[in-house]
Design an enzyme around this catalytic site. Structure first.
Site, PDB file in Angstrom:
ATOM      1  N   CYS A 207       0.629  -0.591   0.203  1.00 58.99           N
ATOM      2  CA  CYS A 207       0.056   0.337  -0.172  1.00 58.99           C
ATOM      3  C   CYS A 207       0.910   1.122   0.264  1.00 58.99           C
ATOM      4  CB  CYS A 207      -1.034   0.208   1.216  1.00 58.99           C
ATOM      5  SG  CYS A 207      -2.210   1.706   1.296  1.00 58.99           S
TER       6      CYS A 207
ATOM      7  N   HIS B 292      -4.471   1.294   8.083  1.00 61.94           N
ATOM      8  CA  HIS B 292      -5.160   0.460   6.462  1.00 61.94           C
ATOM      9  C   HIS B 292      -6.460   0.425   6.480  1.00 61.94           C
ATOM     10  CE1 HIS B 292      -3.924  -0.742   2.608  1.00 61.94           C
ATOM     11  NE2 HIS B 292      -4.933  -2.009   2.919  1.00 61.94           N
TER      12      HIS B 292
ATOM     13  N   ASN C 109     -13.531   8.997  -3.157  1.00 61.83           N
ATOM     14  CA  ASN C 109     -13.976   7.640  -3.511  1.00 61.83           C
ATOM     15  C   ASN C 109     -14.203   6.411  -2.780  1.00 61.83           C
ATOM     16  OD1 ASN C 109     -14.956   9.274  -6.062  1.00 61.83           O
ATOM     17  ND2 ASN C 109     -13.067   8.940  -6.464  1.00 61.83           N
TER      18      ASN C 109
ATOM     19  N   HIS D  57      -8.420   7.330   2.019  1.00 58.15           N
ATOM     20  CA  HIS D  57      -7.518   8.559   1.880  1.00 58.15           C
ATOM     21  C   HIS D  57      -9.289   9.390   0.989  1.00 58.15           C
ATOM     22  CE1 HIS D  57      -7.613   6.441  -1.631  1.00 58.15           C
ATOM     23  NE2 HIS D  57      -7.167   7.407  -2.327  1.00 58.15           N
TER      24      HIS D  57
ATOM     25  N   GLN E 252      -9.201  13.067  -1.843  1.00 56.52           N
ATOM     26  CA  GLN E 252      -8.646  13.854  -2.942  1.00 56.52           C
ATOM     27  C   GLN E 252      -8.687  15.177  -3.278  1.00 56.52           C
ATOM     28  OE1 GLN E 252      -7.827  11.612  -6.131  1.00 56.52           O
ATOM     29  NE2 GLN E 252      -9.146   9.959  -5.340  1.00 56.52           N
TER      30      GLN E 252
HETATM   31 ZN   LIG Z   1      -2.498   1.518   3.351  1.00 59.01          ZN
END
Ligand SMILES: [Zn+2]
Ligand SMILES: [Zn+2]
Ligand SMILES: [Zn+2]
Length: 313
Positions: A32, A67, A107, A120, A122
């Site tokens: 990742c 994560h 998204n 995350h 954007q």
């Molecule tokens: Zn990650």
């Protein structure tokens, strides 16, 4: 590498970010690029941008180093801090001459084309005013004032589509929603952007957004995919209908006042699910004619979502 082309039939710009073909697609957790770099492992990175200075900007906001988290499961202080990050990026990008619209979005889920699972969002700094905010500007003109202000009053009077409210923020399924579980999260007071909000309002916005996303996950008892879009005032100094200024012309920094005018901070969610397993895929009528066809009334999905928000952890 990246190119804008004007599509005459659609009256819209299309962005070609050709280098994006090479970007990482659903990497395993060990690879990742948004996880912190682990000792002895290669340095992690940030995905490739759609826009680059001097014509726009493209940024990634990593919500957490966990994560497996999501926006809804962030600690409340972290979610609140994210509102301040958005505010700071809006201010800094909005002051740039090559950026006319600061677009903050997320998204979530492979159903909406996510290529990285790590939580995350954007931020795009568009070098032009994109069509959706331009349509909202036209709605202001059509309704003779701020459209989100007028629509929110209607929703509060009716009440059937309101799914959540606190002192500063209201969430509702729109009267003419395109998606079964579409929700708009709107500031009660007319605030043109995050810059016009008080610290208390930013906190209540984060509380509302977390309540909604946790309710979404509770609705079908599964991680709920969505597209989240933050709409605020354009940052070009000229009105949206005016022609572009001559290049090199000076412009004032982004306005921080809360006066009436185009833009009223609200966050829109477009989830693609109709049921726990069935996707609403924009097909013939939606793509070819531009008309959304829905098999559920917004009042009905709002009732289900309201209950889900109440029972969410
Ligand atoms: Zn990650
Ligand atoms: Zn307003
Ligand atoms: Zn909007």
């Amino acid at each position: 590498m990246s190119e804008l082309r004007f599509n005459e039939l659609r009256d819209e710009q299309v962005v070609y970010a050709v280098h994006r073909q090479d970007r990482t697609f659903l990497p395993s957790r060990d690879h990742c690029p948004l996880c912190p770099t682990r000792p002895g492992s290669p340095e992690t990175e940030i995905p490739l941008p759609a826009f680059e200075a001097p014509r726009g900007a493209s940024e990634v906001v990593v919500y957490t180093d966990d994560h497996d988290a999501s926006f809804g499961t962030l600690a409340s202080e972290r979610a609140e801090a994210l509102m301040w990050v958005w505010r700071q990026r809006y201010e800094e990008l909005g002051a740039r001459e090559d950026i006319e619209y600061v677009f903050i979005f997320e998204n979530r889920g492979v159903e909406v084309g996510v290529t990285l699972h790590h939580p995350h969002g954007q931020i795009y700094g568009f070098p032009f005013l994109p069509p959706v905010p331009a349509l909202e500007h036209r709605a202001d003109a059509r309704m003779g004032g701020c459209a989100p202000c007028a629509l929110l009053q209607r929703e509060l009077v009716d009440g059937r589509r309101v799914v959540y409210e606190n002192d500063d923020v209201v969430a509702h399924v729109p009267y003419a929603a395109r998606w079964p579980y579409e929700v708009h999260v709107t500031m009660r007071e007319h605030r043109r952007s995050l810059l016009a909000c008080s610290p208390g309002e930013l906190r209540m916005l984060s509380v509302a957004l977390q309540s909604l996303t946790r309710g979404y996950d509770a609705l079908f008892e599964r991680p709920f995919p969505y597209v989240m879009a933050v709409h605020q005032a354009p940052t070009a100094s000229r009105p949206p209908d005016a022609p572009p200024p001559a290049s090199g012309a000076a412009r004032p920094a982004v306005r921080t006042d809360g006066d009436a005018g185009s833009g009223h901070l609200h966050v829109e969610f477009y989830p693609p699910l109709r049921t726990a397993e069935k996707l609403k895929y924009p097909a013939g009528s939606e793509q070819g004619a531009g008309t959304f066809i829905s098999d559920v009334f917004p009042e009905h999905s709002a009732a289900l979502l309201r209950e889900a928000i109440l029972r969410a952890p």
